[in-house]
Scaffold this active site. Structure first.
Site, mmCIF file in Angstrom:
data_model
loop_
_atom_site.group_PDB
_atom_site.id
_atom_site.type_symbol
_atom_site.label_atom_id
_atom_site.label_comp_id
_atom_site.label_asym_id
_atom_site.label_seq_id
_atom_site.Cartn_x
_atom_site.Cartn_y
_atom_site.Cartn_z
ATOM 1 N N CYS A 2 0.835 -1.200 0.000
ATOM 2 C CA CYS A 2 0.000 0.000 0.000
ATOM 3 C C CYS A 2 0.871 1.252 0.000
ATOM 4 C CB CYS A 2 -0.858 0.039 1.256
ATOM 5 S SG CYS A 2 -1.898 -1.405 1.426
ATOM 6 N N ARG A 27 4.920 0.616 -6.348
ATOM 7 C CA ARG A 27 4.719 -0.294 -5.215
ATOM 8 C C ARG A 27 3.600 -1.292 -5.502
ATOM 9 N NH1 ARG A 27 6.606 1.913 -0.193
ATOM 10 N NH2 ARG A 27 4.897 0.981 0.985
ATOM 11 N N TRP A 74 -2.945 -2.429 -1.704
ATOM 12 C CA TRP A 74 -2.524 -3.755 -2.176
ATOM 13 C C TRP A 74 -3.161 -4.720 -1.182
ATOM 14 C CZ3 TRP A 74 0.054 -6.360 -5.956
ATOM 15 C CH2 TRP A 74 0.595 -7.609 -5.640
ATOM 16 N N ASN A 98 -1.267 1.233 6.035
ATOM 17 C CA ASN A 98 -0.423 0.269 5.338
ATOM 18 C C ASN A 98 0.110 -0.665 6.412
ATOM 19 O OD1 ASN A 98 1.596 -1.062 3.944
ATOM 20 N ND2 ASN A 98 2.974 0.703 3.884
ATOM 21 N N GLY A 99 -0.059 -1.984 6.214
ATOM 22 C CA GLY A 99 0.458 -2.929 7.209
ATOM 23 C C GLY A 99 -0.590 -3.962 7.569
ATOM 24 N N GLU A 485 17.500 -23.299 -6.725
ATOM 25 C CA GLU A 485 17.108 -21.891 -6.811
ATOM 26 C C GLU A 485 18.329 -21.004 -7.111
ATOM 27 O OE1 GLU A 485 14.527 -20.388 -7.263
ATOM 28 O OE2 GLU A 485 14.792 -18.357 -6.566
ATOM 29 N N LYS A 489 18.567 -18.636 -10.397
ATOM 30 C CA LYS A 489 18.783 -17.178 -10.317
ATOM 31 C C LYS A 489 19.972 -16.782 -11.187
ATOM 32 C CE LYS A 489 15.838 -15.919 -9.017
ATOM 33 N NZ LYS A 489 14.747 -16.687 -8.486
ATOM 34 N N GLU A 492 19.091 -16.969 -14.884
ATOM 35 C CA GLU A 492 18.104 -15.976 -15.322
ATOM 36 C C GLU A 492 18.686 -14.597 -15.564
ATOM 37 O OE1 GLU A 492 15.325 -16.425 -11.902
ATOM 38 O OE2 GLU A 492 13.813 -16.286 -13.469
ATOM 39 N N HIS A 508 26.961 -39.269 -9.608
ATOM 40 C CA HIS A 508 26.250 -39.973 -10.672
ATOM 41 C C HIS A 508 26.303 -39.210 -11.994
ATOM 42 C CE1 HIS A 508 24.796 -42.823 -7.720
ATOM 43 N NE2 HIS A 508 24.514 -41.796 -6.940
ATOM 44 N N LYS A 607 7.481 -11.623 -16.185
ATOM 45 C CA LYS A 607 7.214 -11.770 -14.748
ATOM 46 C C LYS A 607 6.084 -12.765 -14.510
ATOM 47 C CE LYS A 607 7.754 -10.828 -10.426
ATOM 48 N NZ LYS A 607 8.912 -11.497 -9.822
HETATM 49 C C1 F6R Z 1 12.143 -17.130 -11.325
HETATM 50 C C2 F6R Z 1 10.754 -16.822 -11.522
HETATM 51 C C3 F6R Z 1 9.915 -17.827 -12.233
HETATM 52 C C4 F6R Z 1 8.567 -17.967 -11.512
HETATM 53 C C5 F6R Z 1 7.629 -18.882 -12.318
HETATM 54 C C6 F6R Z 1 6.336 -19.134 -11.595
HETATM 55 O O1 F6R Z 1 12.857 -16.087 -10.742
HETATM 56 O O2 F6R Z 1 10.288 -15.795 -11.126
HETATM 57 O O3 F6R Z 1 10.552 -19.045 -12.318
HETATM 58 O O4 F6R Z 1 8.804 -18.500 -10.236
HETATM 59 O O5 F6R Z 1 7.368 -18.287 -13.549
HETATM 60 O O6 F6R Z 1 5.674 -17.942 -11.332
HETATM 61 P P1 F6R Z 1 4.500 -17.867 -10.278
HETATM 62 O O7 F6R Z 1 5.082 -18.115 -8.947
HETATM 63 O O8 F6R Z 1 3.948 -16.489 -10.443
HETATM 64 O O9 F6R Z 1 3.512 -18.930 -10.654
#
Ligand code: F6R
Length: 612
Positions: A2, A27, A74, A98-99, A485, A489, A492, A508, A607
């Protein structure tokens, strides 16, 4: 998250407030509203959706006055709707917030018992009623400032609030505890905002409120006391950031800002959900009724990408603490098989966006088979929660960097809560162990801050490995999803080839890749798997691989084998993934940044993936 903006001065407040809210758009929000002291009283205009909708509503119903507050919402409690949009009013007052108010259930019940009728599903409306009731104790004799202090003494949780009252046309009262709020001091005008960008068009002289501060804003300046009524002074700071820098809180990229926000958003995700005395998690927050928790025969996780890695940790916790069989499937694969779901399955669909097409498709298959669906999402009322039987929300606020960071750690926190909740309902988790796990989880944000405090060291390591074309990440047990992970990262955003592997699988196959040019990040904290993972490190060393170990402070023998050691503080095994992932995120960030890549919008990535 928010956004709050407030203005008291001599100019027309509403357009200034909307303009300030626009500066906070980054935000994220789902609705917006403004309250202005318009001569005879407070008038409110709210709208669902983008700020343009609020502007249209304000054209139809102009608010004229020089004192006002505004908000972009939000959703956390209550779906996005005009009714739930702020400001919320009660009697002479209007409030934006907000909170998260932790004791909202108890306060709402108490107020309803006193005859208060709630118009929204929000926790914020409670604050409006509390302040109005304090004012009503001695009408005309209690100031808004004193009434707000008294009301806030009843509130437990995180908040930044701004309040205006019909009876004090030249005053805004603001307060902060755990959520950001900045006061801007202009020439004959005073403002407040959740973040600096909302203020920069008017002033660069600001006062950062501290937790527990309550401030009275007038055109002539600000006076601050604690909630308890003790006068305090806070320094005035001059800000010379550009607008763009200000949006990123002074960080170079949103991703780095979001990495550093993690302690705060994990705290927000835990807030109001844990009963430490009972070693339990409040049922109302989990999206799974107790009778379902008791009778399910399997937990079936579906998710993609980073959310899939969180699911792997979730499986370990559910098996360990709740003793329920658990499986994890890539949502993108589920629909191309003939998956077997049962009505006694709890299918946990993890998706930060709540909109991922593959995860949605997996949910549909599971629903068709009669399974019970729990959505774990960061976006209230998004598509997956809407189609689920229940929802468990993370409170990470909007994530702007395409590479997910803070959504991942909040998913981990929520999954550990879910495992404890299931374990307690099924009587597989003794109260004492649950208390210890929850206590450790509650203390984790402080440990996360400690790890993030060593970010400079990760920058140094990043410089050493920035030219590597292949990097291996290894981990075992709860370190395995972190290895996956970490590799994801790095791929990506730095475009280096990286592989995440279960440490035990190294022999293996991947061991063939290891030579002196290969950096190998090993997640090896002092946990139940430590000895086994340590012997993998020795195998890497024997082949001259460069080891970057993520290890527990004080682990002397690690000094003998690893080229670089990133220390994390000692913690219970269950919470370690929330700590070990942080160096991996920072490493990827710094490598990508050193390469000059577009960190926040890496090539070819979206995203939210709404196509299959
Ligand atoms: C990696 C990333 C993607 C998402 C994937 C699933 O940094 O952001 O691998 O994790 O596209 O997205 P959600 O969680 O929105 O279903």
């Amino acid at each position: 998250m928010c956004g709050i903006v407030g203005y008291v001065g001599t100019k027309d407040a509403a357009p200034l407030i909307v303009d300030g809210l626009r500066k906070l758009e980054y935000r994220g929000y789902d609705s917006a509203g403004v309250a202005v002291h318009a001569g005879k009283g407070i008038e409110i205009v709210r709208a669902l959706g983008k700020l343009v909708n609020l502007s249209v509503a304000l054209e139809k119903h102009p608010l004229l006055g020089t004192t006002g507050i505004g908000h972009t919402r939000w959703a956390t409690h209550g779906r996005p709707s005009e009714i739930n949009a702020h400001p919320h009013a009660s009697g002479p007052v209007a409030v934006v917030h907000n909170g998260i108010i932790e004791n909202h259930v108890a306060l709402r019940l108490e107020l309803e018992g006193l005859g208060v009728r709630f118009l929204s599903d929000t926790d914020t409306e409670i604050v409006a009623h509390l302040v109005a009731r304090e004012l009503a104790v001695a009408p005309g004799k209690v100031s808004l400032f004193v009434a707000a202090q008294a009301a806030l003494r009843r509130v437990v949780g995180a908040y930044a609030i701004a309040v205006v009252s019909k009876d004090e046309p030249d005053v805004i009262v603001v307060a902060r505890s755990g959520s950001p709020l900045v006061v801007g001091l202009g020439q004959g005008e005073t403002l407040c905002g959740s973040d600096i960008p909302a203020l920069l068009a008017h002033t660069r002289d600001v006062v950062f409120l501290e937790d527990g501060d309550v401030a009275e804003l007038r055109a002539s300046g600000v006076r601050i006391e604690t909630v308890a009524g003790e006068a305090v002074t806070r320094p005035v700071k001059h800000i010379d950031w550009s607008h763009v820098q200000a949006e990123r809180g002074g960080y170079k990229h949103f991703m780095l800002k979001e990495i550093h926000e993690q302690p705060e958003v994990v705290e927000a995700t835990l807030r109001g959900r844990i009963d430490l005395a009972e070693g339990d998690v409040y049922a109302g927050e989990m999206g799974v009724p107790p009778e379902v928790a008791r009778t399910i025969q399997r937990v079936y996780f579906v998710a993609c990408g980073t959310s899939h890695h969180a699911a792997i940790a979730g499986r370990y916790w559910v098996e360990q603490l709740a003793k329920v069989p658990a499986v994890v499937e890539l949502a993108s694969e589920v629909r191309y098989r003939d998956p077997i779901f049962f009505p006694t399955d709890l299918v946990v669909a993890i998706s930060q966006s709540g909109e991922t097409a593959d995860t949605m498709a997996a949910v549909k298959s599971a629903k068709a088979a009669g399974a019970r669906i729990l959505a774990l999402s960061n976006v209230v009322d998004s598509a997956i929660p809407r189609s689920a039987d229940g929802a468990l929300y993370t409170h990470a606020g909007p994530e702007i960097g395409v590479a997910s960071t803070k959504c991942f750690t909040t998913q981990l926190a929520a999954l550990l809560l879910l495992a404890v909740y299931l374990g307690r309902r099924r009587e597989t988790l003794p109260k004492e162990r649950a208390q210890a796990v929850l206590q450790a989880l509650w203390e984790t944000p402080a440990l996360m801050r400690e790890v993030l405090g060593d970010a400079d060291y990760m920058h140094l390591i990043a410089k050493r490995i920035a030219k590597a074309t292949d990097v291996l990440f290894l981990g075992r047990g709860l370190g395995f999803p972190i290895a996956l992970e970490g590799a994801l990262k790095l791929k990506e955003i730095s475009y280096a080839h990286a592989e995440g592997y279960a440490a035990g699988e190294m022999k293996h196959g991947p061991i063939a890749l290891i030579d002196e040019r290969m950096p190998i990040v090993v997640v090896c904290p002092k946990d139940a798997q430590y000895d086994k993972t340590f012997s993998n490190i020795q195998e890497v060393c024997a082949r001259e691989g460069q080891v970057i170990a993520i290890a527990t402070r004080g682990d002397e023998q690690m000094l003998e084998v690893a080229q670089h050691i990133v220390w994390i503080p000692a913690a219970r095994d269950e919470v370690l993934p929330l700590l070990t992932v942080l160096p991996c995120q920072l490493l990827s960030y710094f490598v990508a940044s050193l390469k000059g890549n577009d960190v926040d919008q890496p090539r070819n990535l979206a995203k939210t993936v709404t196509v299959e």
